[in-house]
Scaffold this active site. Structure first.
Site, PDB file in Angstrom:
ATOM      1  N   SER A 176     -77.473  71.301  18.856  1.00 47.28           N
ATOM      2  CA  SER A 176     -78.115  70.502  20.189  1.00 47.28           C
ATOM      3  C   SER A 176     -77.133  69.333  20.416  1.00 47.28           C
ATOM      4  CB  SER A 176     -79.498  70.205  19.785  1.00 47.28           C
ATOM      5  OG  SER A 176     -80.255  69.446  20.807  1.00 47.28           O
ATOM      6  N   GLY A 177     -76.992  69.419  21.873  1.00 52.42           N
ATOM      7  CA  GLY A 177     -76.156  68.109  22.362  1.00 52.42           C
ATOM      8  C   GLY A 177     -74.658  68.375  22.289  1.00 52.42           C
ATOM      9  N   THR A 181     -74.923  74.038  27.441  1.00 52.87           N
ATOM     10  CA  THR A 181     -75.727  74.269  29.055  1.00 52.87           C
ATOM     11  C   THR A 181     -74.523  73.974  29.895  1.00 52.87           C
ATOM     12  OG1 THR A 181     -77.772  74.150  27.819  1.00 52.87           O
ATOM     13  CG2 THR A 181     -77.606  73.975  30.249  1.00 52.87           C
ATOM     14  N   ASN A 222     -80.724  65.187  22.333  1.00 51.45           N
ATOM     15  CA  ASN A 222     -80.005  65.660  23.787  1.00 51.45           C
ATOM     16  C   ASN A 222     -81.229  65.035  24.772  1.00 51.45           C
ATOM     17  OD1 ASN A 222     -78.793  66.501  25.949  1.00 51.45           O
ATOM     18  ND2 ASN A 222     -78.615  68.452  25.065  1.00 51.45           N
ATOM     19  N   SER A 225     -82.250  68.615  26.276  1.00 54.39           N
ATOM     20  CA  SER A 225     -82.206  69.867  25.633  1.00 54.39           C
ATOM     21  C   SER A 225     -82.825  70.911  26.100  1.00 54.39           C
ATOM     22  CB  SER A 225     -82.639  69.143  24.202  1.00 54.39           C
ATOM     23  OG  SER A 225     -82.513  70.107  23.239  1.00 54.39           O
ATOM     24  N   SER A 226     -82.133  72.073  25.834  1.00 54.54           N
ATOM     25  CA  SER A 226     -82.768  73.088  26.402  1.00 54.54           C
ATOM     26  C   SER A 226     -83.509  73.767  25.209  1.00 54.54           C
ATOM     27  CB  SER A 226     -81.496  74.541  26.549  1.00 54.54           C
ATOM     28  OG  SER A 226     -80.550  73.835  27.236  1.00 54.54           O
ATOM     29  N   GLY A 449     -77.641  76.717  18.664  1.00 59.69           N
ATOM     30  CA  GLY A 449     -76.821  77.053  17.258  1.00 59.69           C
ATOM     31  C   GLY A 449     -77.430  76.876  15.934  1.00 59.69           C
ATOM     32  N   GLU A 451     -79.248  75.718  12.880  1.00 62.52           N
ATOM     33  CA  GLU A 451     -79.836  74.318  12.606  1.00 62.52           C
ATOM     34  C   GLU A 451     -80.318  74.139  11.205  1.00 62.52           C
ATOM     35  OE1 GLU A 451     -83.209  73.977  15.199  1.00 62.52           O
ATOM     36  OE2 GLU A 451     -81.813  73.728  17.016  1.00 62.52           O
TER      37      GLU A 451
HETATM   38  P1  ATP Z   1     -79.174  71.893  23.585  1.00 62.25           P
HETATM   39  O1  ATP Z   1     -79.023  72.719  22.460  1.00 62.25           O
HETATM   40  O2  ATP Z   1     -80.022  70.685  23.162  1.00 62.25           O
HETATM   41  O3  ATP Z   1     -79.723  72.238  24.884  1.00 62.25           O
HETATM   42  P2  ATP Z   1     -76.499  71.604  24.799  1.00 62.25           P
HETATM   43  O4  ATP Z   1     -75.539  72.179  23.892  1.00 62.25           O
HETATM   44  O5  ATP Z   1     -77.037  72.728  25.709  1.00 62.25           O
HETATM   45  O6  ATP Z   1     -77.656  71.143  23.994  1.00 62.25           O
HETATM   46  P3  ATP Z   1     -75.618  70.067  26.912  1.00 62.25           P
HETATM   47  O7  ATP Z   1     -77.207  69.745  27.492  1.00 62.25           O
HETATM   48  O8  ATP Z   1     -74.827  70.916  27.594  1.00 62.25           O
HETATM   49  O9  ATP Z   1     -75.930  70.385  25.491  1.00 62.25           O
HETATM   50  O10 ATP Z   1     -74.761  68.723  26.695  1.00 62.25           O
HETATM   51  C1  ATP Z   1     -75.579  67.550  26.287  1.00 62.25           C
HETATM   52  C2  ATP Z   1     -74.871  66.348  27.286  1.00 62.25           C
HETATM   53  O11 ATP Z   1     -73.498  66.218  27.002  1.00 62.25           O
HETATM   54  C3  ATP Z   1     -74.901  66.753  28.868  1.00 62.25           C
HETATM   55  O12 ATP Z   1     -76.009  66.212  29.171  1.00 62.25           O
HETATM   56  C4  ATP Z   1     -73.675  65.662  29.033  1.00 62.25           C
HETATM   57  O13 ATP Z   1     -74.112  64.619  29.561  1.00 62.25           O
HETATM   58  C5  ATP Z   1     -72.669  65.874  28.204  1.00 62.25           C
HETATM   59  N1  ATP Z   1     -71.853  66.929  28.390  1.00 62.25           N
HETATM   60  C6  ATP Z   1     -71.571  68.024  27.746  1.00 62.25           C
HETATM   61  N2  ATP Z   1     -70.582  68.662  28.234  1.00 62.25           N
HETATM   62  C7  ATP Z   1     -69.878  67.913  29.066  1.00 62.25           C
HETATM   63  C8  ATP Z   1     -68.817  67.959  29.771  1.00 62.25           C
HETATM   64  N3  ATP Z   1     -67.906  69.253  29.841  1.00 62.25           N
HETATM   65  N4  ATP Z   1     -68.412  66.971  30.540  1.00 62.25           N
HETATM   66  C9  ATP Z   1     -69.061  65.692  30.628  1.00 62.25           C
HETATM   67  N5  ATP Z   1     -70.320  65.598  29.909  1.00 62.25           N
HETATM   68  C10 ATP Z   1     -70.716  66.775  29.176  1.00 62.25           C
HETATM   69 MG    MG Z   2     -78.532  73.129  26.564  1.00 61.85          MG
END
Ligand code: ATP
Ligand code: MG
Length: 757
Positions: A176-177, A181, A222, A225-226, A449, A451
């Site tokens: 997460s984070g 996404t 996050n 967070s999705s 992923g 956990e």
């Molecule tokens: P979750 O499992 O909780 O959904 P996730 O892996 O989907 O987490 P994201 O929401 O894609 O995580 O990313 C978290 C934050 O990290 C985003 O809101 C953004 O602020 C930052 N971030 C991620 N990737 C990038 C990137 N390529 N460039 C800039 N900021 C990024």
């Molecule tokens: Mg996500």
């Protein structure tokens, strides 16, 4: 003192003899080369080996300090010329500290992408990085740019889809984070730029703000967070243009609707609606501000730094228009959201001396009845009583306070989950315009992923099970790639060993004595409890090497990414996920949009033949699949779909837990590299014949070491003569058509001799 102890972390750091170029510690010492050693905090530091005597080495540090360390605790470092290579496989020493250092070297320079053989590693920058402008898209499109990037991997997917006429998938994972996404959106952006034209790509991109509003929430890890997994399949026409798309979602966390931890929020859309609804809508739905709703008030967190909920609401409204959800449907969606919020405000009062309750006829109850379109009395009855069949008689049982609250919350969760599914369905209808399918597609998987928390529950159980499946897919694919290379060069493939995680998967899936079957079985017993479930596991699975019974209600599973202890509290209830027939009847009889929304979800599901367990407790509950069984079915379907595609893997890494830029915590990164299989790539490549050199290169490099002249001077004959002279055992190498293949550690003796000649 950081330098005092140098106890290695329990890790898969290869023993020195396993390094790509063999045991070179002694050689390193002679040459005064650089080595990694580990500090007491687990971090790795670079030092120069000054001397080695017996089992001890003397190391000097850049700051002039000198340390004595066990020679065997040193891990070879790569020469400076390899600093920041863009594929980890280019490293001469492929050990953990070298991998960590290389990634950090690049990360510090905003090069957040690195390849690990076929896998793309992406480290979250937590800041805007200048990597996504149009000129980047252009550069990757015309192959002017080769450095690792989501664009590059997406470009490869498009090309292979066209060239091989095979569907492609981009599988994104990470904790997460970590940036899954965002990465998925970057890939979609590239696809839209290359395959756009019809306008449908714009619609596809607009599904993101909608699904994020309804399926994402602020968590401690996050801010966005999705809380669901997602597969989006993007279809292409013969000419390589996007013609449509289809979205499938997995396991939405619905408990968040009725409860959330301090510092977290419920789904974004609730706050957006409360903050952004225009006055007429506010009045119609009797909307209050977020802090007036009990479901949202459980956490004192109402806003997210840097985010304007009202503004976001506008973006969602626009996106709903783009995907052709009518204004009328939009309004019903908001009415359902308001109904969920008001449900949380319904309270109960005790009506007899047996603690039975009835809902209080206040604003909450009246608003819900009005919003869903039913008679207040019917709603009250559905929340405070249950019809039961005893023998041939129907009786009405009154509910206690906790039963009534559970019923109310179950109703709220169901309405929300159905709404979410219904939305996805509407979006899919809108995206299916390119009816004439050519069968070509690129799927992007954005899924939670592995956990492992201090306390792990049913959700982690399902998520980690899914990750075992995906990991097996990943391993088998990598293995296949290796295999192809061996076969191409005429190598005897049978000599490569490979163990995968089948044992752990069997622990989950075996019938009738696997984790999932036993869970379902216990869920069907009216008297089954979390404790009886845990005991049953211990009774039947204790001999399984991946399972360990723990104290009381807990058990542990040895996952590929490490051992996780699960607490079975709540397992049965979450797996049964009951909505009582009374609630279902209420929802299907009311005059709002719910019956229509439910028709596609709840009701049909309960009429279908039941494949899984029956829920008979009380006799009147709906019959439906258990959550675990439904998830397993979805997962199998997913794997089937993925197996017919050429996969491309992206592993997202979170460099720190503070969501802040510029901070790279080695231990945290290392643990993720292990969990997401990047180190597995290394391991798999080691398990075969990872050192490869062409006949020519080998003969050139070591030919001068030959003591006797070889009759023929062709590279192959020279190579074979060298192998014989150095007594390299036949099982340690293979001679391919163009290359020599070696097991790990075999070249070392040659390198050593070469360097000292
Ligand atoms: P979750 O499992 O909780 O959904 P996730 O892996 O989907 O987490 P994201 O929401 O894609 O995580 O990313 C978290 C934050 O990290 C985003 O809101 C953004 O602020 C930052 N971030 C991620 N990737 C990038 C990137 N390529 N460039 C800039 N900021 C990024
Ligand atoms: Mg996500």
């Amino acid at each position: 003192d950081l330098y005092s102890v140098s106890s290695p972390l329990p890790s898969i750091t290869p023993s020195p003899s396993e390094h790509r170029w063999s045991d070179t510690t002694s050689y390193t010492a002679k040459k005064k080369l650089q080595s990694w050693f580990q500090l007491s905090n687990g971090n790795w530091e670079l030092g120069t080996v000054e001397s080695t005597s017996g089992t001890e080495s003397v190391i000097s540090l850049p700051d002039g300090k000198v340390l004595k360390l066990k020679a065997e605790s040193l891990v070879s470092a790569n020469p400076g010329i390899l600093d920041g290579v863009d594929d980890l496989m280019q490293l001469s020493y492929l050990n953990e500290p070298s991998v960590l250092y290389n990634l950090q070297y690049r990360y510090n320079r905003d090069m957040i992408y690195t390849k690990a053989g076929p896998v793309l590693v992406a480290i979250n920058p937590f800041k805007k990085v200048p990597l996504y402008e149009n000129d980047y898209i252009e550069a990757y499109k015309c192959k002017a740019m080769e450095s690792p990037h989501v664009y590059a991997i997406t470009d490869t997917a498009i090309r292979e889809m066209i060239r091989d006429e095979v569907n492609q998938s981009i599988i994104i994972s990470g904790e997460s984070g970590a940036g899954k996404t965002e990465t998925a959106k970057i890939a979609m952006q590239y696809l839209a730029a290359l395959g756009g034209g019809s306008g449908i790509e714009y619609e596809i991109l607009k599904t993101n703000p909608i699904l994020e509003a309804f399926g994402n929430a602020k968590t401690l890890r996050n801010d966005n967070s999705s809380r669901f997994g997602k597969l989006i399949e993007i279809h292409f026409s013969e000419t390589g243009k996007i013609s449509g798309a289809n979205i499938q979602t997995f396991l939405l966390e619905k408990s968040r609707v009725v409860q959330c931890n301090e510092g977290e929020r419920s789904y974004h859309i609730f706050y957006q609606l409360c903050a952004g609804a225009p006055t007429p809508l506010r009045e119609k739905l009797n909307l209050k501000s977020a802090d007036q709703y009990k479901y949202l008030r459980q956490s004192t967190c109402y806003s997210i730094t840097g985010l304007n909920d009202a503004e976001q609401f506008g973006i969602v409204l626009e996106a709903l228009d783009v995907v052709h959800i009518s204004k009328e449907d939009q309004e019903s969606v908001f009415a359902m959201l308001a109904a969920v919020l008001w449900l949380g405000n319904i309270s109960f009062t005790v009506i007899d001396n047996e603690n039975h309750v009835e809902a209080v006829e206040d604003e909450g109850l009246l608003n819900v009845a009005k919003l869903i379109g039913c008679v207040v009395g019917d709603l009250n009855r559905a929340l405070s009583t249950r019809k039961m069949k005893v023998g041939n008689d129907n009786i009405i049982q009154k509910l206690t306070l906790s039963q009534a609250i559970d019923t109310r919350d179950a109703l709220a969760k169901s309405i929300y989950a159905c709404l979410f599914d219904w939305l996805v369905e509407q979006i899919n209808k809108s995206l299916a315009v390119g009816k004439r399918r050519t069968g070509r597609s690129i799927s992007i998987l954005d899924i939670y992923g592995f956990e492992s928390f201090d306390r792990n529950s049913f959700e982690q159980f399902c998520i980690n099970y899914a990750n075992e499946r995906l990991q097996q897919h990943f391993n088998r694919h990598l293995f296949k790639l290796e295999q192809e290379e061996y076969i191409q060069d005429g190598i005897d493939w049978a000599k490569v060993e490979f163990d995968d995680n089948q044992d752990c998967l069997s622990l989950f899936e075996k019938k009738p004595l696997g984790l999932l079957s036993l869970l379902d079985e216990e869920s069907t017993f009216p008297n089954g409890t979390d404790l009886t479930f845990a005991n049953k596991l211990k009774q039947h699975l204790n001999l399984n090497s991946c399972f360990r019974g723990e104290r009381e209600k807990a058990f542990s599973v040895s996952h590929y990414a490490g051992e996780v202890t699960y607490d079975t509290t709540g397992f049965l209830e979450k797996n049964r996920d009951l909505l009582h027939l009374d609630s279902i009847q209420l929802l299907s009889s009311c005059s709002c949009h719910l019956p229509q929304i439910f028709a596609s979800h709840m009701l049909i599901q309960s009429e279908k033949p039941v494949v899984g367990p029956l829920h008979k407790s009380g006799g009147a509950d709906s019959q439906k699949l258990s959550v675990a069984t439904k998830f397993k079915g979805q997962l199998f379907q997913l794997m089937q779909r993925l197996e017919s595609t050429t996969p491309h893997f992206i592993r997202c890494i979170k460099p720190n837990n503070l969501q802040s830029p510029g901070l790279y915590e080695q231990g945290l990164v290392l643990q993720q590299l292990r969990c997401c299989g990047v180190l597995e790539v290394v391991r798999i490549s080691r398990s075969g014949f990872p050192t490869r050199m062409s006949h020519q290169k080998f003969a050139r490099r070591y030919g001068f070491l030959l003591l006797e002249n070889v009759a023929s001077q062709d590279p192959l004959s020279v190579s074979v003569a060298i192998l014989h002279q150095f007594n390299i055992l036949p099982e340690m190498y293979q001679v391919g058509y163009t290359k020599l293949f070696f097991r790990t550690g075999q070249i070392g003796v040659l390198e050593d001799t070469r360097n000292h000649t």
